[in-house]
Design an enzyme around this catalytic site. Structure first.
Site, PDB file in Angstrom:
ATOM      1  N   ASP A   1       0.834  -1.222   0.000  1.00  0.00           N
ATOM      2  CA  ASP A   1       0.000   0.000   0.000  1.00  0.00           C
ATOM      3  C   ASP A   1       0.863   1.265   0.000  1.00  0.00           C
ATOM      4  O   ASP A   1       1.981   1.261   0.522  1.00  0.00           O
ATOM      5  CB  ASP A   1      -0.912  -0.034   1.239  1.00  0.00           C
ATOM      6  CG  ASP A   1      -2.059   0.966   1.130  1.00  0.00           C
ATOM      7  OD1 ASP A   1      -2.362   1.407  -0.002  1.00  0.00           O
ATOM      8  OD2 ASP A   1      -2.634   1.305   2.179  1.00  0.00           O
TER       9      ASP A   1
ATOM     10  N   ASN B   1       1.102   3.476  -2.951  1.00  0.00           N
ATOM     11  CA  ASN B   1       1.565   3.915  -4.272  1.00  0.00           C
ATOM     12  C   ASN B   1       1.053   5.311  -4.635  1.00  0.00           C
ATOM     13  O   ASN B   1       1.802   6.145  -5.157  1.00  0.00           O
ATOM     14  CB  ASN B   1       1.078   2.958  -5.367  1.00  0.00           C
ATOM     15  CG  ASN B   1       1.673   1.583  -5.242  1.00  0.00           C
ATOM     16  OD1 ASN B   1       2.600   1.371  -4.472  1.00  0.00           O
ATOM     17  ND2 ASN B   1       1.135   0.633  -5.996  1.00  0.00           N
TER      18      ASN B   1
ATOM     19  N   HIS C   1       1.974   3.391  -9.054  1.00  0.00           N
ATOM     20  CA  HIS C   1       1.731   1.971  -9.339  1.00  0.00           C
ATOM     21  C   HIS C   1       2.876   1.391 -10.169  1.00  0.00           C
ATOM     22  O   HIS C   1       3.318   0.269  -9.930  1.00  0.00           O
ATOM     23  CB  HIS C   1       0.401   1.791 -10.077  1.00  0.00           C
ATOM     24  CG  HIS C   1      -0.795   2.208  -9.265  1.00  0.00           C
ATOM     25  ND1 HIS C   1      -0.928   1.877  -7.942  1.00  0.00           N
ATOM     26  CD2 HIS C   1      -1.899   2.918  -9.585  1.00  0.00           C
ATOM     27  CE1 HIS C   1      -2.080   2.365  -7.483  1.00  0.00           C
ATOM     28  NE2 HIS C   1      -2.679   3.006  -8.461  1.00  0.00           N
TER      29      HIS C   1
ATOM     30  N   LEU D   1       9.910 -21.038  -4.989  1.00  0.00           N
ATOM     31  CA  LEU D   1       9.000 -20.099  -4.307  1.00  0.00           C
ATOM     32  C   LEU D   1       7.625 -20.187  -4.965  1.00  0.00           C
ATOM     33  O   LEU D   1       7.531 -20.215  -6.196  1.00  0.00           O
ATOM     34  CB  LEU D   1       9.534 -18.659  -4.468  1.00  0.00           C
ATOM     35  CG  LEU D   1       8.641 -17.539  -3.936  1.00  0.00           C
ATOM     36  CD1 LEU D   1       8.732 -17.461  -2.403  1.00  0.00           C
ATOM     37  CD2 LEU D   1       9.042 -16.181  -4.511  1.00  0.00           C
TER      38      LEU D   1
ATOM     39  N   ARG E   1       2.267  -4.830   6.169  1.00  0.00           N
ATOM     40  CA  ARG E   1       1.489  -3.797   5.474  1.00  0.00           C
ATOM     41  C   ARG E   1       2.305  -2.532   5.417  1.00  0.00           C
ATOM     42  O   ARG E   1       2.673  -1.971   6.457  1.00  0.00           O
ATOM     43  CB  ARG E   1       0.151  -3.528   6.157  1.00  0.00           C
ATOM     44  CG  ARG E   1      -0.632  -2.457   5.372  1.00  0.00           C
ATOM     45  CD  ARG E   1      -2.061  -2.257   5.775  1.00  0.00           C
ATOM     46  NE  ARG E   1      -2.706  -1.373   4.805  1.00  0.00           N
ATOM     47  CZ  ARG E   1      -3.959  -1.432   4.414  1.00  0.00           C
ATOM     48  NH1 ARG E   1      -4.758  -2.322   4.934  1.00  0.00           N
ATOM     49  NH2 ARG E   1      -4.429  -0.582   3.509  1.00  0.00           N
TER      50      ARG E   1
ATOM     51  N   SER F   1      -8.080  -4.556   5.445  1.00  0.00           N
ATOM     52  CA  SER F   1      -8.632  -4.280   4.114  1.00  0.00           C
ATOM     53  C   SER F   1      -9.024  -5.561   3.363  1.00  0.00           C
ATOM     54  O   SER F   1      -8.730  -5.702   2.174  1.00  0.00           O
ATOM     55  CB  SER F   1      -7.655  -3.434   3.282  1.00  0.00           C
ATOM     56  OG  SER F   1      -7.372  -2.219   3.927  1.00  0.00           O
TER      57      SER F   1
HETATM   58  C1  IPE Z   1      -5.403  -2.524   0.160  1.00  0.00           C
HETATM   59  O1  IPE Z   1      -5.099  -1.194  -0.027  1.00  0.00           O
HETATM   60  C2  IPE Z   1      -5.420  -3.237  -1.158  1.00  0.00           C
HETATM   61  C3  IPE Z   1      -4.124  -3.346  -1.831  1.00  0.00           C
HETATM   62  C4  IPE Z   1      -2.974  -2.927  -1.394  1.00  0.00           C
HETATM   63  C5  IPE Z   1      -4.167  -3.987  -3.099  1.00  0.00           C
HETATM   64  P1  IPE Z   1      -6.230  -0.074  -0.142  1.00  0.00           P
HETATM   65  O2  IPE Z   1      -5.527   1.203  -0.340  1.00  0.00           O
HETATM   66  O3  IPE Z   1      -7.237  -0.457  -1.157  1.00  0.00           O
HETATM   67  O4  IPE Z   1      -6.908  -0.159   1.295  1.00  0.00           O
HETATM   68  P2  IPE Z   1      -7.823   0.888   2.060  1.00  0.00           P
HETATM   69  O5  IPE Z   1      -8.870   1.356   1.093  1.00  0.00           O
HETATM   70  O6  IPE Z   1      -6.930   2.014   2.493  1.00  0.00           O
HETATM   71  O7  IPE Z   1      -8.361   0.132   3.217  1.00  0.00           O
HETATM   72  C1  IPE Z   2      -1.792   0.293  -3.249  1.00  0.00           C
HETATM   73  O1  IPE Z   2      -1.569   1.659  -3.310  1.00  0.00           O
HETATM   74  C2  IPE Z   2      -2.080  -0.307  -4.598  1.00  0.00           C
HETATM   75  C3  IPE Z   2      -3.498  -0.631  -4.805  1.00  0.00           C
HETATM   76  C4  IPE Z   2      -4.433  -0.565  -3.927  1.00  0.00           C
HETATM   77  C5  IPE Z   2      -3.856  -1.068  -6.128  1.00  0.00           C
HETATM   78  P1  IPE Z   2      -2.759   2.699  -3.274  1.00  0.00           P
HETATM   79  O2  IPE Z   2      -3.192   2.957  -4.665  1.00  0.00           O
HETATM   80  O3  IPE Z   2      -3.827   2.285  -2.345  1.00  0.00           O
HETATM   81  O4  IPE Z   2      -1.991   3.962  -2.707  1.00  0.00           O
HETATM   82  P2  IPE Z   2      -2.511   4.975  -1.599  1.00  0.00           P
HETATM   83  O5  IPE Z   2      -2.920   4.158  -0.409  1.00  0.00           O
HETATM   84  O6  IPE Z   2      -3.660   5.711  -2.200  1.00  0.00           O
HETATM   85  O7  IPE Z   2      -1.332   5.838  -1.309  1.00  0.00           O
HETATM   86 MG    MG Z   3      -4.090   2.514  -0.344  1.00  0.00          MG
END
Ligand code: IPE
Ligand code: IPE
Ligand code: MG
Length: 246
Positions: free
Chosen positions: A21, A23, A38, A132, A189, A197
């Site tokens: 999480d 990105n 991403h 792996l 995380r 999540s």
């Molecule tokens: C969780 O991250 C899903 C992934 C990393 C793929 P999110 O950014 O979607 O989670 P929330 O919305 O903050 O809970």
């Molecule tokens: C995680 O990063 C990747 C996905 C959920 C696809 P986010 O896109 O949730 O990045 P933030 O949390 O908004 O920074």
């Molecule tokens: Mg996120």
């Protein structure tokens, strides 16, 4: 699970799961559109897969896209779909050479025929990988996974193939996307949030959790080693009492 004794960990975790999480925030900090984060995240993902294989982690599960992420703006959703497809098309031969077995965890119904075929052939091509196992949770939701398992088992009961009283935790777990894989030992995380999540709700029942503020595109090899060092310091008791006090 219960044959394992409660003790400090002395080895790397057998199964590591990562919620990748942060990105979007990584990109926003640089005044860039979210998709740049991403793209950067994929580079980190590729590195961490190799590092885990080198460290002799046996199973790595990464959360790449949740069922809830479908609620993001359509441009971002289709960018993530394309990025996943491109990444696996270009990486699969090398992953295969490196002995990585790839599995997709998630609801495939929402995928195009082309993406479904890509996954089927990636899984087929890498089936023999024994260094792996890489599970990619894409269009994954823990609740959906549990409901899917319940539906499959209910159908078997309805057809007279299964006695409802014979439904055990083990049989239920074998009907999840992860089927007979060992549960995660450590869930990491990144990105500073303290929540699940909807990730591996069943499988992470006794995992150790490690939260870090580091945004996924900044996550380095040293950060992974720090998480492993913290894991090593944890005492896993699985509901029992400490061996020191036993
Ligand atoms: C969780 O991250 C899903 C992934 C990393 C793929 P999110 O950014 O979607 O989670 P929330 O919305 O903050 O809970
Ligand atoms: C995680 O990063 C990747 C996905 C959920 C696809 P986010 O896109 O949730 O990045 P933030 O949390 O908004 O920074
Ligand atoms: Mg996120």
């Amino acid at each position: 699970m219960f044959e394992r004794s409660a003790k400090h960990q002395s080895t790397v975790p057998n199964h590591v799961a990562i919620i990748m999480d942060g990105n979007g925030r990584w990109a926003a900090k640089r005044m860039l559109p979210r998709v740049f984060g991403h793209r950067e995240g994929v580079k980190v993902f590729k590195r961490i897969v190799r590092q885990c294989a080198d460290l002799q982690v046996r199973i790595l599960t990464v959360y790449a896209f949740s069922t809830e992420n479908q609620g993001r703006p359509p441009d971002e959703v289709s960018f993530l779909m394309d990025l996943m497809e491109k990444t696996f098309r270009t990486e699969i031969d090398e992953l295969c050479r490196e002995g990585v077995r790839v599995c997709l965890l998630g609801d495939r119904q929402g995928f195009s025929k082309r993406v479904k075929e890509l996954w089927e052939s990636a899984e087929e091509q890498t089936r023999g990988g024994n260094r792996l196992t890489l599970n990619v949770a894409f269009n994954y939701g823990g609740r959906r996974e549990i409901v899917d398992a319940a539906r499959r088992l209910a159908r078997r009961v309805h057809n007279g193939e299964l006695d409802a009283d014979c439904l055990s935790e083990e049989l239920f777990a074998n009907n999840l996307y992860t089927s007979n894989l060992a549960d995660p030992d450590l869930v990491i995380r990144t990105g500073g949030e303290f929540r699940m999540s909807n990730f591996l709700l069943w499988q992470a029942a006794y995992a150790e959790w490690y939260f870090t503020d580091v945004l996924w595109p900044d996550f380095s090899d040293e950060h992974l080693l720090e998480a492993f060092a913290e894991y090593e310091r944890r005492e896993r008791r699985f509901g029992r009492i400490s061996e020191d006090r036993g």
